[in-house]
Enzyme design. Structure first.
Site, PDB file in Angstrom:
ATOM      1  N   GLU A  25      67.664  25.418   5.674  1.00 37.53           N
ATOM      2  CA  GLU A  25      68.499  24.455   4.944  1.00 37.53           C
ATOM      3  C   GLU A  25      68.707  23.288   5.900  1.00 37.53           C
ATOM      4  O   GLU A  25      69.437  23.413   6.879  1.00 37.53           O
ATOM      5  CB  GLU A  25      69.851  25.081   4.602  1.00 37.53           C
ATOM      6  CG  GLU A  25      69.750  26.487   4.039  1.00 37.53           C
ATOM      7  CD  GLU A  25      70.082  26.555   2.569  1.00 37.53           C
ATOM      8  OE1 GLU A  25      70.567  25.553   2.051  1.00 37.53           O
ATOM      9  OE2 GLU A  25      69.831  27.588   1.956  1.00 37.53           O
ATOM     10  N   CYS A  61      75.873  17.854   4.164  1.00 38.88           N
ATOM     11  CA  CYS A  61      74.412  17.771   3.988  1.00 38.88           C
ATOM     12  C   CYS A  61      74.044  17.144   2.655  1.00 38.88           C
ATOM     13  O   CYS A  61      73.058  16.431   2.553  1.00 38.88           O
ATOM     14  CB  CYS A  61      73.784  19.151   4.125  1.00 38.88           C
ATOM     15  SG  CYS A  61      74.472  20.359   3.010  1.00 38.88           S
ATOM     16  N   GLU A 100      69.351  10.104   8.273  1.00 36.92           N
ATOM     17  CA  GLU A 100      70.615  10.798   8.028  1.00 36.92           C
ATOM     18  C   GLU A 100      71.630  10.413   9.103  1.00 36.92           C
ATOM     19  O   GLU A 100      71.367  10.585  10.293  1.00 36.92           O
ATOM     20  CB  GLU A 100      70.400  12.318   8.053  1.00 36.92           C
ATOM     21  CG  GLU A 100      71.655  13.074   7.693  1.00 36.92           C
ATOM     22  CD  GLU A 100      71.500  14.590   7.785  1.00 36.92           C
ATOM     23  OE1 GLU A 100      70.910  15.081   8.758  1.00 36.92           O
ATOM     24  OE2 GLU A 100      72.001  15.274   6.878  1.00 36.92           O
TER      25      GLU A 100
HETATM   26  P1  NAD Z   1      71.562  21.245  14.746  1.00 36.63           P
HETATM   27  O1  NAD Z   1      70.187  21.403  14.213  1.00 36.63           O
HETATM   28  O2  NAD Z   1      71.758  20.427  15.955  1.00 36.63           O
HETATM   29  O3  NAD Z   1      72.186  22.690  15.114  1.00 36.63           O
HETATM   30  C1  NAD Z   1      72.319  23.714  14.166  1.00 36.63           C
HETATM   31  C2  NAD Z   1      72.341  25.061  14.877  1.00 36.63           C
HETATM   32  O4  NAD Z   1      71.071  25.269  15.506  1.00 36.63           O
HETATM   33  C3  NAD Z   1      73.368  25.160  16.009  1.00 36.63           C
HETATM   34  O5  NAD Z   1      73.927  26.456  16.013  1.00 36.63           O
HETATM   35  C4  NAD Z   1      72.525  24.940  17.250  1.00 36.63           C
HETATM   36  O6  NAD Z   1      73.075  25.522  18.405  1.00 36.63           O
HETATM   37  C5  NAD Z   1      71.231  25.628  16.857  1.00 36.63           C
HETATM   38  N1  NAD Z   1      70.043  25.189  17.588  1.00 36.63           N
HETATM   39  C6  NAD Z   1      69.803  23.983  18.151  1.00 36.63           C
HETATM   40  N2  NAD Z   1      68.595  23.983  18.757  1.00 36.63           N
HETATM   41  C7  NAD Z   1      68.052  25.210  18.561  1.00 36.63           C
HETATM   42  C8  NAD Z   1      66.829  25.826  18.946  1.00 36.63           C
HETATM   43  N3  NAD Z   1      65.913  25.175  19.656  1.00 36.63           N
HETATM   44  N4  NAD Z   1      66.597  27.097  18.561  1.00 36.63           N
HETATM   45  C9  NAD Z   1      67.512  27.778  17.834  1.00 36.63           C
HETATM   46  N5  NAD Z   1      68.707  27.250  17.464  1.00 36.63           N
HETATM   47  C10 NAD Z   1      68.970  25.979  17.820  1.00 36.63           C
HETATM   48  O7  NAD Z   1      72.437  20.735  13.536  1.00 36.63           O
HETATM   49  P2  NAD Z   1      73.979  20.300  13.560  1.00 36.63           P
HETATM   50  O8  NAD Z   1      74.071  18.977  14.219  1.00 36.63           O
HETATM   51  O9  NAD Z   1      74.795  21.446  14.075  1.00 36.63           O
HETATM   52  O10 NAD Z   1      74.292  20.174  12.000  1.00 36.63           O
HETATM   53  C11 NAD Z   1      74.101  19.024  11.258  1.00 36.63           C
HETATM   54  C12 NAD Z   1      72.823  19.121  10.437  1.00 36.63           C
HETATM   55  O11 NAD Z   1      72.879  20.249   9.571  1.00 36.63           O
HETATM   56  C13 NAD Z   1      72.617  17.926   9.521  1.00 36.63           C
HETATM   57  O12 NAD Z   1      71.281  17.524   9.584  1.00 36.63           O
HETATM   58  C14 NAD Z   1      72.927  18.478   8.136  1.00 36.63           C
HETATM   59  O13 NAD Z   1      72.331  17.808   7.052  1.00 36.63           O
HETATM   60  C15 NAD Z   1      72.441  19.876   8.264  1.00 36.63           C
HETATM   61  N6  NAD Z   1      73.049  20.723   7.243  1.00 36.63           N
HETATM   62  C16 NAD Z   1      72.256  21.142   6.203  1.00 36.63           C
HETATM   63  C17 NAD Z   1      72.801  21.921   5.190  1.00 36.63           C
HETATM   64  C18 NAD Z   1      71.954  22.398   4.046  1.00 36.63           C
HETATM   65  O14 NAD Z   1      72.383  23.306   3.353  1.00 36.63           O
HETATM   66  N7  NAD Z   1      70.777  21.843   3.817  1.00 36.63           N
HETATM   67  C19 NAD Z   1      74.158  22.277   5.243  1.00 36.63           C
HETATM   68  C20 NAD Z   1      74.927  21.830   6.322  1.00 36.63           C
HETATM   69  C21 NAD Z   1      74.359  21.052   7.314  1.00 36.63           C
END
Ligand code: NAD
Length: 514
Positions: free
Chosen positions: A268, A302, A400
Site C-alpha cells: 500500500e 495517503c 506526493e
Molecule cells: P516510509 O516508506 O518511509 O516508511 C514506512 C515503513 O517502512 C516504516 O516503518 C519504515 O521504518 C519502514 N522502512 C523504511 N525503509 C525500509 C526498508 N529498506 N526495508 C524495510 N522497511 C523499511 O513511509 P512513511 O514516510 O513512514 O509513510 C508515508 C508514506 O506512506 C506516504 O507515501 C503515504 O502515501 C504512504 N501511505 C500509504 C497508505 C496506503 O494505504 N496506500 C496508507 C498510509 C500511508
C-alpha cells in the site's frame, strides 16, 4: 509526569501523564531491550524535544522475534483454533481498544501531532477493524467443486505462517490494526515493525493482546529503523509474507529485497489523488469535502485529494471560496479539540513539506497559507496552503507532498479532466463531483485509481478492495481479500470412481525380464 497547565489551549503543550521513558520490543510474551542495548530518540512534534528512547532493533532482534513467531505457529494453538475461538479473542481486543480510546488518542496525538478529535476517530476505527475481521472469519466459506460421478474438489484454507507487518507514521495505531486484525484472524503469527517516528501507540498492543488472551509468541513487536529492523524482516528466510504500507520508493526496495526469499507481498504505497469538480456539482458539498479531503489528518493521508481539477465555468468561484475556507482552518495545539490541523509528525517531514511550498511559489499562484502560522513559532506547524493555476508539469502537481498543501488546476472538457487525472505516476484514490450519473460512472471506470468516490470524500466500506494501481501499490486488501492474502488456499481432489490412468510401461510388461 503530570499534565502541563494550559493557559492558552491553542499553544500550550499537553504532555500526557505516565509517559514511559523508554520503549522496548515485545518478543515471545516479554518486553525486552535490543540484544546490543541500542536505542533511538523519539521526538514529539510540538516541542521537537526527545521525550523517550526506543529500543533500536537489528538483525539479531528480528531473528529472535521471528523464531518466537515461528514456534508459536508450529507448536502453539493459534493456527488451529476454531474461527469462533479466534473471533472471541479478536472481539475482546476490540472491546479493550474501545475502552481505552481516549488514552490511545491522547498518546497518538502527543506522538504524531494529529488533532485529538481525529486521533480519537482513528482509535475507534482500529477497534472496528478487529470486530470486522472477527465477523468475517466465522462467516468464511470456501469453495467446493463437483465433477458429477467423478470428483469432489475442495479448498483447504490454511494460515500462511509468519507475517511481517511494516507500517508508516500517519495514523499509526489504526494502520497497524488494518494489518494485525486480518493476519491474526487468519491464524498467522506476526512480527510488527512500526514506524520509527511514532512508536508510542504501538507499544500498547502488547498489553491489549495479553489481556485479550492472545498466546505468547503470536504477536511480536520489534522497534527500529527501516533500513535495519525493517530490512532484516523483509530478508528473513522464515517470514512468508510482508504487508507493507509506506512510500512508493520504499516499496520498490522491499520488492527487490523480498525476491530472493519469494515472499507474498502486499504493498500500500503513496498517492497524488485527483478530486474532479464539474460545474454541475453541488459546489457547497464539493468544497466541504475537498477541503476536508486534503487537510484532515494534517494532510498526512495517503488518499488525500491533493490535486483538485475544477471545470473552468466554476473555477474562479471555487478558488475564491476554497481559499477562504483554507485560511479559516484552525491550526494549533493538536490536543485542543477545536484544532483542525495539528503539527506535522517530525522536523524532517516539516522541512520536506515547507520545501515543496517554496517550490510551489515558483510553479503556481499562492492563494492561501504558504508557511508557518503566526503565533506558532516552534513546532512543526504549517498553514493550510493552496496553489492555483498549477500546470500538470509542476512538481507540486506530480509529487506526493503528504502535508496540508493542495494544487488546483482548471479544465475545459471531460476528456481533459480524465487526462489530467491520469497524468501522474500514482493511482490510489479519485473523487468525482458531478450531478450527471452517466459522466460520473464513465469517468470512474476510466480513472487510473484503485478506489473512486463519487460525490464523497474517503468513506470506507471495509468489505471493498483497498489499494492502488501504478506506483500506488500492488495487491488489494479489504474484506475477504485480506484473509486470502494471509492464507494458503490448497486444492484437495477426491475421486469418486476409479480414475482413468494411462498404463505407462504396461503393454510389454510380460516381456520384461523374459
Ligand atoms: P516510509 O516508506 O518511509 O516508511 C514506512 C515503513 O517502512 C516504516 O516503518 C519504515 O521504518 C519502514 N522502512 C523504511 N525503509 C525500509 C526498508 N529498506 N526495508 C524495510 N522497511 C523499511 O513511509 P512513511 O514516510 O513512514 O509513510 C508515508 C508514506 O506512506 C506516504 O507515501 C503515504 O502515501 C504512504 N501511505 C500509504 C497508505 C496506503 O494505504 N496506500 C496508507 C498510509 C500511508
Amino acid at each position: 509526569m503530570t499534565t502541563t497547565p494550559t493557559e492558552d489551549s491553542t499553544t500550550a503543550q499537553h504532555v500526557p501523564a505516565d509517559l514511559p521513558a523508554r520503549i522496548q520490543h515485545f518478543i515471545d510474551g516479554e518486553f525486552v531491550d535490543s540484544l546490543d542495548g541500542d536505542t533511538f530518540d523519539v521526538l514529539d512534534p510540538v516541542s521537537n524535544q526527545t521525550y523517550l528512547q526506543a529500543a533500536a532493533g537489528k538483525q539479531a532482534d528480528i531473528d529472535r522475534a521471528v523464531a518466537a513467531a515461528r514456534r508459536a505457529f508450529d507448536e502453539g494453538p493459534w493456527p488451529h483454533l476454531l474461527p469462533r475461538e479466534r473471533n472471541r479473542i479478536l472481539n475482546r481486543i476490540a472491546d479493550i481498544v474501545e475502552s481505552r480510546d481516549s488514552r490511545l488518542a491522547e498518546l497518538e496525538t502527543f506522538d504524531s501531532g494529529l488533532p485529538i478529535t481525529q486521533a480519537l476517530g482513528q482509535a475507534r476505527r482500529a477497534a472496528e477493524n478487529f470486530r470486522f475481521f472477527a465477523d468475517l472469519i466465522v462467516a468464511q466459506i470456501d469453495d467446493t467443486y463437483k465433477v458429477p460421478g467423478k470428483q469432489v474438489n475442495y479448498v483447504n484454507r490454511k494460515p500462511k505462517g509468519v507475517a511481517g507487518l511494516i507500517t508508516p507514521w500517519n495514523t499509526p495505531f489504526m494502520l497497524e490494526s488494518w494489518k494485525l486484525a486480518p493476519a491474526l484472524a487468519s491464524g498467522c503469527t506476526v512480527v510488527l515493525k512500526p514506524a520509527e517516528f511514532t512508536p508510542l501507540s504501538a507499544s500498547l498492543w502488547a498489553d491489549i493482546f495479553r489481556e485479550a488472551g492472545v498466546p505468547d509468541g503470536v504477536f511480536n513487536l520489534v522497534n527500529g529503523l527501516g533500513e535495519e529492523a525493517g530490512d532484516a524482516l523483509v530478508k528473513h528466510d522464515d517470514v512468508q509474507l510482508i504487508s507493507f504500507t509506506g512510500e512508493s520508493s520504499t516499496g520498490q526496495l522491499i520488492f527487490a529485497n523480498a525476491a530472493p526469499t519469494l515472499k507474498g507481498l502486499s504493498m500500500e504505497l503513496g498517492g497524488k489523488s485527483p478530486a474532479i469538480v464539474f460545474a454541475d456539482a453541488d459546489l457547497d458539498a464539493a468544497i466541504d469535502s475537498t477541503v476536508f479531503g486534503v487537510f484532515s489528518l494534517n494532510g498526512e493521508r495517503c488518499t488525500a485529494g491533493s490535486r483538485i481539477l475544477v471545470e473552468r465555468a466554476v473555477y474562479d468561484d471555487f478558488v475564491t471560496r476554497y481559499a477562504e475556507r483554507a485560511e479559516n482552518i484552525r491550526v494549533g495545539n493538536p490536543h485542543d479539540p477545536e484544532t483542525e490541523v495539528g503539527a506535522l509528525v517530525h522536523p524532517e517531514h516539516y522541512d520536506k513539506v515547507t520545501g515543496y511550498i517554496e517550490i510551489g511559489k515558483q510553479e503556481g499562484r499562492l492563494v492561501a497559507g504558504g508557511g508557518r502560522p503566526e503565533g506558532l513559532e516552534t513546532g512543526n506547524y504549517v498553514r493550510p496552503t493552496v496553489f492555483v493555476d498549477v500546470p500538470r508539469t509542476a512538481r507540486i502537481f506530480q509529487e506526493e507532498i503528504f502535508g496540508p498543501v493542495v494544487a488546483i488546476t482548471p479544465f475545459d472538457s471531460d476528456e481533459e479532466a480524465l487526462e489530467l487525472a491520469n497524468d501522474v505516476k500514482y493511482g490510489l484514490a479519485a473523487y468525482v463531483w458531478t450531478s450527471d450519473l452517466e459522466r460520473a460512472h464513465t469517468l470512474a471506470q476510466s480513472i487510473d485509481a484503485g478506489m473512486v468516490w463519487l460525490n464523497s470524500h474517503n468513506v470506507r466500506d471495509l468489505r471493498t478492495p483497498f489499494g492502488g494501481v501504478k506506483a500506488s501499490g500492488l495487491g488489494h486488501e479489504g474484506g475477504y481479500r485480506s484473509l486470502d492474502f494471509y492464507s494458503d488456499q490448497q486444492a484437495v481432489h477426491i475421486s469418486l470412481a476409479p480414475v482413468h490412468t494411462p498404463k505407462f510401461g504396461a503393454s510389454n510388461a510380460s516381456t520384461v525380464g523374459a
